[in-house]
Design an enzyme around this catalytic site. Structure first.
Site, mmCIF file in Angstrom:
data_model
loop_
_atom_site.group_PDB
_atom_site.id
_atom_site.type_symbol
_atom_site.label_atom_id
_atom_site.label_comp_id
_atom_site.label_asym_id
_atom_site.label_seq_id
_atom_site.Cartn_x
_atom_site.Cartn_y
_atom_site.Cartn_z
ATOM 1 N N ARG A 62 -16.271 -3.318 -19.472
ATOM 2 C CA ARG A 62 -15.994 -2.888 -18.094
ATOM 3 C C ARG A 62 -16.262 -4.046 -17.142
ATOM 4 N NH1 ARG A 62 -19.415 1.257 -17.134
ATOM 5 N NH2 ARG A 62 -20.757 0.052 -15.764
ATOM 6 N N TYR A 115 2.232 -2.296 2.429
ATOM 7 C CA TYR A 115 2.603 -1.474 1.269
ATOM 8 C C TYR A 115 2.121 -0.032 1.474
ATOM 9 C CZ TYR A 115 2.750 0.089 -3.575
ATOM 10 O OH TYR A 115 2.992 0.794 -4.721
ATOM 11 N N ASP A 187 -2.215 -10.020 1.220
ATOM 12 C CA ASP A 187 -1.490 -9.529 0.043
ATOM 13 C C ASP A 187 -0.308 -10.467 -0.173
ATOM 14 O OD1 ASP A 187 0.235 -8.247 -1.745
ATOM 15 O OD2 ASP A 187 -0.274 -6.231 -1.021
ATOM 16 N N LYS A 212 3.916 -6.862 -10.450
ATOM 17 C CA LYS A 212 5.210 -7.311 -9.961
ATOM 18 C C LYS A 212 5.554 -8.701 -10.513
ATOM 19 C CE LYS A 212 4.704 -3.475 -7.699
ATOM 20 N NZ LYS A 212 4.213 -3.409 -6.326
HETATM 21 C C1 LIG Z 1 3.261 -2.729 -5.719
HETATM 22 C C2 LIG Z 1 2.494 -3.301 -4.610
HETATM 23 C C3 LIG Z 1 1.128 -2.994 -4.436
HETATM 24 C C4 LIG Z 1 0.399 -2.029 -5.343
HETATM 25 O O1 LIG Z 1 0.310 -2.507 -6.654
HETATM 26 P P1 LIG Z 1 0.163 -1.533 -7.937
HETATM 27 O O2 LIG Z 1 0.033 -2.501 -9.055
HETATM 28 O O3 LIG Z 1 1.386 -0.688 -7.990
HETATM 29 O O4 LIG Z 1 -1.060 -0.702 -7.701
HETATM 30 C C5 LIG Z 1 0.469 -3.609 -3.391
HETATM 31 N N1 LIG Z 1 1.088 -4.444 -2.543
HETATM 32 C C6 LIG Z 1 2.397 -4.747 -2.671
HETATM 33 C C7 LIG Z 1 3.026 -5.672 -1.697
HETATM 34 C C8 LIG Z 1 3.143 -4.181 -3.692
HETATM 35 O O5 LIG Z 1 4.451 -4.484 -3.809
#
Ligand SMILES: *Cc1c(COP(=O)(O)O)cnc(C)c1O
Length: 396
Positions: A62, A115, A187, A212
């Site tokens: 963990r 997001y 982000d 992504k």
């Molecule tokens: C998809 C996404 C998230 C969230 O990520 P997950 O892996 O789906 O939890 C956060 N910020 C952006 C810009 C995203 O495209």
């Protein structure tokens, strides 16, 4: 022995070699998936020292795991950060970061277009904990600066944003945030470390949904946070206790995906730019949103802070949602699905995906036309994608 990556190594070299050891157990040249929860110690003094953090090693998965560490090290090197820690998803990275630093009475300044999951934390989860949230029009720097001036603990940015690729001038907002001693979190999911490095623009923390572009194959979920050691250590500690740990199998898949990150992003930048110009010429298309286009309202910011304009674009069709319904299902080289950043082109209408819960008026307020289509452009040959789009447009 650790890999020979240094600060001057190129991004392609870092993608491949960061985190790799000269030799893994069993002379393996590739990182094994350590499906082990526990780590076995015969020397109690050594065990004790590892437990105290005085010697390197693992205690319980963990907290840390060797496969997970390889993934973290790759992103750390690519973002040029002192430290990195990982999570089960991007949302875990975001929520753990916010909950590590925010306390009752604190104030956060962010944007309206972050997001969906992030927005929900700002609107539904932080206010009941007496954290005040101020969300500004995305790209209205004056409004954001005025809100920061009122005092805040943390400034949260996302750039480019979904789905019309609005941008925020990171260095400009950092300057204002520093006057308030506020932490700046960015982000960087849409841009990737190949196209944008928020830490070199002065941000304190950069985070990603590794689900992504980093992973790049839509087959594993994960999140990662990078920054100075003391900040990352605090976030790591919150995560090791609250438990949103990245699974070693996902870490393996993500690390494997990252090895081709620079190649993929170069191709996706190129494909998206060509596709944006191509779409502008089509009579059925109303408007194209891509930061690389001179017509994009934040093109000047994009040129200043991005090394490439990314693989995400969107465009609106004349004829609104009825046209979208006729166009999208005809595409042969695109999955119609949520998510983004994979090797295959992926398309979807924000009206039924990311912004489904809003009314038409609310979408209009965010500048999202009813006929908008979002494209996550893949690494296919661009001529095939263009041809595919042409035949699908004929169906409208
Ligand atoms: C998809 C996404 C998230 C969230 O990520 P997950 O892996 O789906 O939890 C956060 N910020 C952006 C810009 C995203 O495209």
């Amino acid at each position: 022995m650790k890999s020979h990556i240094n600060k001057k190594s190129g991004l392609g070299t870092k993608s491949v070699w960061a985190g790799e050891l000269d030799e893994f157990p069993g002379q393996a040249s590739q990182v094994p998936v350590f499906h082990s929860v526990t780590y076995n110690y015969k020397d109690l003094d050594y065990w004790h020292n590892v437990s105290l953090g005085k010697e390197e090693g693992h205690i319980y998965s963990r907290n840390t795991n060797p496969t997970v560490e390889v993934f973290e090290e790759k992103v750390r090197a690519l973002e040029g950060a002192e430290a990195a820690t990982s999570f089960s998803t991007g949302m875990a990275a975001i929520s753990n970061t916010l909950f590590t630093f925010l306390r009752p009475g604190d104030r956060v300044v962010s944007i309206k277009d972050s997001y969906g999951g992030t927005s929900s934390i700002f609107l539904n989860f932080l206010p009941p904990m007496q954290v005040e949230v101020s969300l500004c029009e995305t790209g209205n720097h004056e409004e954001m600066e005025a809100e920061i001036d009122k005092g805040c603990k943390l400034v949260y940015l996302e750039t480019p944003t979904n789905p019309t690729l609005k941008l925020i001038d990171i260095a400009r907002i950092v300057k204002k945030a520093k006057e308030q001693n506020a932490l700046v979190v960015v982000d960087n999911t849409f841009a990737t470390p190949i196209n944008q490095n928020p830490l070199t623009l002065g941000a304190d923390i950069v985070l990603h949904s590794a689900t992504k572009f980093l992973g790049g194959h839509s087959d594993a979920m994960g999140g990662v946070v990078c920054g100075a050691k003391d900040l990352v250590q605090k976030i790591f500690h919150y995560r090791e206790i609250t438990g949103a740990t990245l699974h070693p199998m996902s870490a393996y898949l993500l690390a494997r995906g990252i090895k081709t990150l620079e190649l993929r992003i170069e191709r996706q930048n190129e494909n998206a730019m060509q596709l944006a110009r191509f779409l502008q010429e089509q009579s059925q298309v109303e408007e194209v949103f891509y930061p690389g286009l001179e017509s994009h309202k934040h093109h000047d910011v994009a040129k200043k802070q991005m090394h490439g304009f990314g693989g995400m674009l969107s465009f609106s069709l004349k004829g609104d949602f009825e046209a979208v319904k006729k166009f999208l299902p005809q595409l042969r080289y695109a999955h119609l699905a949520a998510s983004l950043g994979a090797v295959g082109t992926l398309a979807g209408p924000p009206r039924v995906t990311s912004h489904v819960e809003l009314t038409a008026e609310e979408r209009a307020h965010l500048g999202i036309p009813e006929g908008l289509v979002r494209f996550s452009v893949g690494i296919e040959n661009i001529e095939d994608i263009k041809e595919d789009i042409l035949q699908a447009l004929k169906n409208i």
